[in-house]
Write a protein that holds these residues in place. Structure first.
Motif, PDB file in Angstrom:
ATOM      1  N   MET A   1      -2.253  41.768  95.540  1.00 10.63           N
ATOM      2  CA  MET A   1      -1.244  40.768  95.132  1.00 10.63           C
ATOM      3  C   MET A   1      -0.325  40.468  96.317  1.00 10.63           C
ATOM      4  N   ASP A   2      -0.182  39.130  96.687  1.00  9.80           N
ATOM      5  CA  ASP A   2       0.673  38.830  97.831  1.00  9.80           C
ATOM      6  C   ASP A   2       2.141  38.857  97.404  1.00  9.80           C
ATOM      7  N   LYS A   3       3.002  38.732  98.431  1.00 11.08           N
ATOM      8  CA  LYS A   3       4.446  38.886  98.219  1.00 11.08           C
ATOM      9  C   LYS A   3       5.008  37.845  97.242  1.00 11.08           C
ATOM     10  N   GLU A   4       4.472  36.595  97.351  1.00  7.12           N
ATOM     11  CA  GLU A   4       4.966  35.510  96.498  1.00  7.12           C
ATOM     12  C   GLU A   4       4.657  35.766  95.024  1.00  7.12           C
ATOM     13  N   THR A   7       6.908  38.464  93.675  1.00  9.03           N
ATOM     14  CA  THR A   7       8.257  37.949  93.379  1.00  9.03           C
ATOM     15  C   THR A   7       8.271  37.201  92.048  1.00  9.03           C
ATOM     16  N   LYS A   8       7.224  36.381  91.817  1.00  7.31           N
ATOM     17  CA  LYS A   8       7.134  35.629  90.556  1.00  7.31           C
ATOM     18  C   LYS A   8       7.058  36.572  89.361  1.00  7.31           C
ATOM     19  N   ASP A   9       6.190  37.600  89.490  1.00  4.31           N
ATOM     20  CA  ASP A   9       6.044  38.589  88.407  1.00  4.31           C
ATOM     21  C   ASP A   9       7.369  39.308  88.135  1.00  4.31           C
ATOM     22  N   ASP A  10       8.078  39.650  89.221  1.00  2.00           N
ATOM     23  CA  ASP A  10       9.372  40.324  89.080  1.00  2.00           C
ATOM     24  C   ASP A  10      10.366  39.425  88.352  1.00  2.00           C
ATOM     25  N   LEU A  12       9.746  36.966  86.284  1.00  2.15           N
ATOM     26  CA  LEU A  12       9.355  36.855  84.872  1.00  2.15           C
ATOM     27  C   LEU A  12       9.798  38.081  84.080  1.00  2.15           C
ATOM     28  N   MET A  13       9.581  39.277  84.679  1.00  2.10           N
ATOM     29  CA  MET A  13       9.945  40.534  84.019  1.00  2.10           C
ATOM     30  C   MET A  13      11.458  40.589  83.791  1.00  2.10           C
ATOM     31  N   VAL A  14      12.242  40.186  84.803  1.00  8.97           N
ATOM     32  CA  VAL A  14      13.701  40.201  84.702  1.00  8.97           C
ATOM     33  C   VAL A  14      14.173  39.231  83.613  1.00  8.97           C
ATOM     34  N   GLU A  15      13.631  37.998  83.612  1.00 12.07           N
ATOM     35  CA  GLU A  15      14.021  36.990  82.617  1.00 12.07           C
ATOM     36  C   GLU A  15      13.682  37.448  81.200  1.00 12.07           C
ATOM     37  N   ARG A  16      12.495  38.077  81.051  1.00 17.86           N
ATOM     38  CA  ARG A  16      12.048  38.572  79.750  1.00 17.86           C
ATOM     39  C   ARG A  16      13.026  39.640  79.221  1.00 17.86           C
ATOM     40  N   GLU A  17      13.425  40.533  80.119  1.00 16.87           N
ATOM     41  CA  GLU A  17      14.323  41.625  79.730  1.00 16.87           C
ATOM     42  C   GLU A  17      15.717  41.072  79.385  1.00 16.87           C
ATOM     43  N   GLU A  57      10.960  48.882  90.930  1.00 13.27           N
ATOM     44  CA  GLU A  57      11.292  47.659  90.200  1.00 13.27           C
ATOM     45  C   GLU A  57      12.584  47.052  90.752  1.00 13.27           C
ATOM     46  N   PRO A  58      12.813  45.736  90.535  1.00  9.64           N
ATOM     47  CA  PRO A  58      14.048  45.098  91.024  1.00  9.64           C
ATOM     48  C   PRO A  58      15.276  45.817  90.485  1.00  9.64           C
ATOM     49  N   TYR A  59      16.323  45.940  91.325  1.00  6.19           N
ATOM     50  CA  TYR A  59      17.508  46.708  90.938  1.00  6.19           C
ATOM     51  C   TYR A  59      18.196  46.141  89.695  1.00  6.19           C
ATOM     52  N   ILE A  60      18.153  44.810  89.521  1.00  4.86           N
ATOM     53  CA  ILE A  60      18.838  44.167  88.400  1.00  4.86           C
ATOM     54  C   ILE A  60      18.329  44.674  87.046  1.00  4.86           C
TER      55      ILE A  60
END
Length: 747
Positions: A1-4, A7-10, A12-17, A57-60
Motif C-alpha cells: 500500500m503506497d503512502k497516499e 493516508t486515505k484509509d487513515d 476514513l478511519m478517523v471520520e468513521r470514529e 494509528e493516527p494520534y487523533i
C-alpha cells in the motif's frame, strides 16, 4: 500500500470514529451542541496532523476515543467532549490556552489547562513529581470536577492500549493506575471504569495468573449457569405475577476481585464461593417509590429462600458517599450455595456504573452540563487547605479518604455524623472542631469512658471530653485514621515543633555565641549527631533530647572511619544518579556501576549478583520464579519487589523513573526463605509424615510449627528454597499425605 492510500484509509478511519462519537452524543439527554464538538475535532485533527501513536494509528484516534469514553461511559456533555478532544493540544502542539480561550471560551480552555498541568510533570524526573502532580490534579478538581473525569477517561484509554508500551513503562503506568486512578474512579462512583482499570492493571502485571483465572471461570461457567437457573426458576413467576418490569441476570466477580480474595483468604480458586451475584434491575417509572419496590422484591425472594441476616446491606435508605444505591441480601439457594442478590432500579444501576453524571439522564428536557458531581469535594478541599509538605505523604493522606467506607455516629444532642470505617474517638473530636481535637483527653461512647484510640462503630453516641491543659502529642498520630484529622493534627504538631525549635536555636546561640553560629558549625553538629535537618537538631536541643557539652571542639574534629564526613557522603549519594539510554535488549545485571543501567532493557538477576549492591525487599520477599521489578534507591541499591507487593505498587506510582524490568536467572547455590501453610484433618503421625516429605525433598527447614484444634490442624513451615519450582514441587508432595486438605505458599 503506497503512502497516499494509507493516508486515505487513515482519514476514513478517523471520520468513521468521529461520526460514532457524534452518534453517541445525540443519544444522550444533553443539549445538542454538535457544531462546537465538530469545531474542536477539526482543530485537534489539524494540530495532531502527522503524529502517530506507538501502535501506528493516527494520534487523533486517542482524543476521539477519550471523548467517546467521556460521553458514553461517564455520561458528560459537550463541554467535556470538547475538552477531551483538545486535551493534548496545548501540551503537544503550538496552540496555547489563550488560543483555546479565544476559540472555545473560558470553560473548555480552563479544563484543558487543568489537564495539561496534571500531565506535564506526571512522568518527570523529580522524585515526588507524580504525587505532587496528583495534588495539583486535586486542586484543579476542586474548581471543576470535569478535569478529573476527563483525566480518568484518558487513563482508561491508555490502559486499553498499554500492550504497545515498553515493559518498564507498563510497570509504571499499571502501578500508578492501581494506586491513584482506580481508587479515584471508585470514590467518584464510576464502578465500571474502576473495575476495568483494576482488571487491565492486573492483566499486564500478572498475565499468567490472569489467564489462569479466566480459564477457570470459563470451565466452571456451566456450573454457575445451573445454580443461577435453579435459583431464578421460582423467583421469576412470582415477580411476573406482581407485574414488575425487570431483568434478572447473573454477574461474575472481576478477575482481579477473585484473585484478591484468593490472596487475602489464602485459598485456591475452587474455594471462592461468591464468584457471582444475581442482579435484579427494575425499570424506573414516574411517581414510583423505588425504595418500596426494592423491599417488595426482597419480600418475594425471602418468601422463597432462607435469608442470611448478617449479610443485608441497605444502601437504598442511606446511599454510599459515591452515590451508590442498592439493596443487597444473601440467601441459601436451592443447590446448597449462598447466593448474593443485588436489587436496584434502572436509575440506581446507571449511577452505579457511571457515577453521579448519570443523574443528568433523569432530568426533564435538555440539560446544561453542570457541577452536580462535587458534593464529595468538601473533605478533599479541607485537606488541600493544609497540604502535607511531603508530596508522597500527601498521596497517602488522600488515599485514606479514597478507600474509606462509612460509619454513622451521633453527637450527644443526636446529630448524625458520617465517618470513615475504623475511625477513632480522636478522629471524631477533630471532625467536630480542631480545638476540640487539640484539647481532647478522652471520650464517652454510649455513656462509657473510652481512650482516644477507641474505634467507633455505626450507631455509637460519642461525647468528647476536653481539658484546657491538654495539648496534642506526636503519639496521637497512631490513634488517627481519617485524612481530615491527620491533616489538622500534623498542622498543630508542626506549630509546636517550630516553637520548641526556636528554643533550641536560642540554646545553641547561648553556647556558641551568635557570631560563631555559621552554617559550617551547624553542618558539623548535624554530622556528629547523624541528623539531616537543622530544624530537627534545634527541636532535639529545645526538647532536651540532646544536651550539648560546654566544649564543642571534639565534635568538630569527629570524622567517619574513612576520613570523610557524612555530609560529603550524603552529597555524593544525591549526585550519583542513573543515566538513560535507548535500547531494548536483555542482559545480566551488574550493579558495580549503576550509571551504566539502561532502563529500557530487561535485566537478568544472576546468582553472583547477590554479592553486589542489590537486595530482596523484605516487604514481599520474592523468590526466583515470582514476577519482579527493580527499584533504584537513593542509597545506590536496587530493591527487588514482587509485582503485586503493596509497597512496590506505591513505588511504581510515585517513582516511575526509577523502575527497572527484571527477570530471574538460574539459582543452584543461593537460597531464599519461603513460608508455606498446611491445613487438614489431624491424626496420629501427621507431623512425622510432613517432616519426612520435607527431609526427603532435601529442603532446609528454618522453623516448623503445627497447631491442632478439635481435630483440625494448621501448620506453618519456613524453609530455604532455590525457586518457586521447589515450593510447588514440595506443596504437591505434601498434598498427597492422607488428611492434608490444602497447602499454600504464604505471600
Amino acid at each position: 500500500m503506497d503512502k497516499e492510500d494509507k493516508t486515505k484509509d487513515d482519514d476514513l478511519m478517523v471520520e468513521r470514529e468521529f461520526e460514532a462519537l457524534i452518534n453517541d452524543y445525540l443519544k444522550t439527554n444533553h443539549r445538542r451542541k454538535v457544531e462546537i464538538i465538530r469545531k474542536a475535532f477539526h482543530l485537534a485533527k489539524e494540530a495532531h496532523k502527522g503524529a502517530r501513536r506507538r501502535s501506528g494509528e493516527p494520534y487523533i484516534m486517542h482524543p476521539i476515543a477519550v471523548a467517546r469514553i467521556v460521553c458514553s461511559e461517564i455520561g458528560l456533555g459537550s463541554t467535556s467532549i470538547c475538552a477531551a478532544l483538545l486535551h493534548d493540544v496545548v501540551e503537544d502542539t503550538d496552540y496555547t490556552v489563550e488560543d483555546l480561550k479565544k476559540i472555545f471560551g473560558d470553560k473548555i480552555a480552563e479544563i484543558v489547562d487543568g489537564l495539561t498541568k496534571i500531565s506535564s510533570g506526571m512522568f518527570g524526573d523529580n522524585v515526588s513529581s507524580q504525587a505532587e502532580n496528583f495534588r495539583k490534579l486535586l486542586l484543579t478538581m476542586a474548581d471543576d470536577i470535569r478535569v478529573i473525569l476527563v483525566k480518568i477517561a484518558d487513563r482508561l484509554h491508555n490502559m486499553r492500549t498499554l500492550g504497545s508500551m515498553a515493559p518498564a513503562k507498563r510497570h509504571k503506568i499499571a502501578g500508578e493506575t492501581m494506586y491513584i486512578y482506580a481508587p479515584l474512579a471508585h470514590r467518584l462512583g464510576l464502578f465500571a471504569i474502576k473495575t476495568e482499570l483494576e482488571e487491565l492493571s492486573f492483566k499486564y502485571e500478572n498475565t499468567e495468573e490472569y489467564n489462569e483465572i479466566v480459564s477457570k471461570l470459563e470451565s466452571s461457567l456451566s456450573i454457575r449457569k445451573n445454580i443461577f437457573e435453579h435459583f431464578a426458576e421460582p423467583v421469576v413467576p412470582k415477580l411476573d405475577e406482581l407485574g414488575f418490569k425487570y431483568e434478572i441476570r447473573a454477574r461474575d466477580k472481576s478477575v482481579y476481585s477473585i484473585w484478591n480474595k484468593m490472596k487475602s483468604k489464602g485459598v485456591p480458586f475452587e474455594e471462592i464461593y461468591d464468584i457471582f451475584a444475581v442482579r435484579i434491575i427494575f425499570d424506573s417509572e414516574p411517581g414510583m417509590d423505588e425504595k418500596k419496590r426494592c423491599w417488595d422484591i426482597y419480600s418475594v425472594i425471602t418468601d422463597i429462600y432462607k435469608l442470611r441476616p448478617d449479610r443485608i446491606r441497605d444502601w437504598v435508605s442511606r446511599p454510599k458517599s459515591n452515590g451508590y444505591q442498592a439493596l443487597h441480601l444473601t440467601v441459601m439457594g436451592p443447590d446448597g450455595e449462598w447466593v448474593e442478590i443485588q436489587i436496584r432500579s434502572r436509575r440506581m444501576d446507571d449511577i452505579a456504573e457511571k457515577g453521579f453524571a448519570a443523574h443528568w439522564k433523569y432530568k426533564e428536557g435538555k440539560i446544561e452540563e453542570d457541577n452536580e458531581l462535587d458534593k464529595w469535594l468538601k473533605t478533599i478541599t479541607e485537606i488541600l487547605e493544609h497540604p502535607n509538605p511531603n508530596a508522597i505523604d500527601f498521596l497517602d493522606t488522600i488515599k485514606l479518604n479514597l478507600f474509606s467506607q462509612e460509619i454513622f455516629v451521633f453527637t450527644p444532642k443526636g446529630d448524625l455524623r458520617t465517618m470513615a470505617q475504623g475511625s477513632t474517638a480522636l478522629d471524631f473530636a477533630y471532625e467536630l472542631h480542631t480545638n476540640i481535637g487539640d484539647h481532647c483527653i478522652g471520650a464517652k461512647v454510649n455513656h462509657k469512658l473510652v481512650p482516644l484510640s477507641h474505634k467507633l462503630n455505626s450507631g455509637d453516641q460519642v461525647e468528647i471530653l476536653t481539658s484546657k491543659s491538654q495539648s496534642p502529642q506526636p503519639e496521637w498520630l497512631g490513634f488517627i485514621t481519617s485524612a481530615k484529622a491527620r491533616t489538622k493534627l500534623e498542622s498543630t504538631l508542626k506549630k509546636q515543633k517550630k516553637e520548641v525549635a526556636k528554643k533550641g536555636e536560642a540554646i545553641l546561640k547561648e553556647i556558641v555565641g551568635e557570631a560563631e553560629l555559621t552554617s559550617s558549625t551547624i553542618d558539623k553538629l548535624l554530622d556528629f549527631y547523624k541528623i539531616t535537618k537543622k530544624e530537627d537538631f534545634f527541636f532535639a536541643l529545645g526538647n532536651k533530647t540532646i544536651v550539648l557539652p560546654a566544649n564543642l571542639d571534639k565534635l568538630f574534629n569527629q570524622k567517619d572511619k574513612d576520613g570523610s564526613s557524612n555530609i560529603f557522603m550524603r552529597y555524593m549519594k544525591q549526585a550519583f544518579r542513573v543515566g538513560k539510554k535507548e535500547s531494548g535488549d536483555t542482559e545480566s545485571l551488574d550493579t558495580d556501576d549503576l550509571d551504566t543501567i539502561d532502563k529500557k532493557k530487561t535485566y537478568i538477576l544472576e546468582e553472583d549478583s547477590f554479592k553486589k549492591n542489590f537486595r530482596i525487599a523484605s516487604c514481599c520477599n520474592p523468590i526466583p520464579g515470582d514476577k519482579v521489578f527493580g527499584f533504584i534507591t537513593d542509597n545506590n541499591e536496587i530493591q527487588v519487589h514482587g509485582v503485586n507487593c503493596p509497597v512496590g505498587l506505591k513505588l511504581k506510582a510515585s517513582f516511575g523513573d526509577k523502575i527497572l524490568t527484571l527477570e530471574w536467572g538460574r539459582y543452584a547455590q543461593y537460597s531464599f526463605l519461603s513460608t508455606i501453610i498446611i491445613r487438614g484433618i489431624d491424626r496420629v503421625g501427621m507431623l512425622n509424615d510432613i517432616t519426612k516429605v520435607i527431609i526427603t525433598d532435601s529442603v532446609n527447614i528454618k522453623s516448623l510449627n503445627i497447631e491442632s484444634n478439635d481435630g483440625i490442624f494448621e501448620g506453618k513451615v519456613s524453609l530455604y528454597v532455590h525457586s518457586v519450582v521447589d515450593v510447588q514441587k514440595l506443596c504437591s508432595q505434601i498434598l498427597k499425605i492422607e488428611g492434608v486438605q490444602s497447602v499454600n505458599r504464604l505471600s
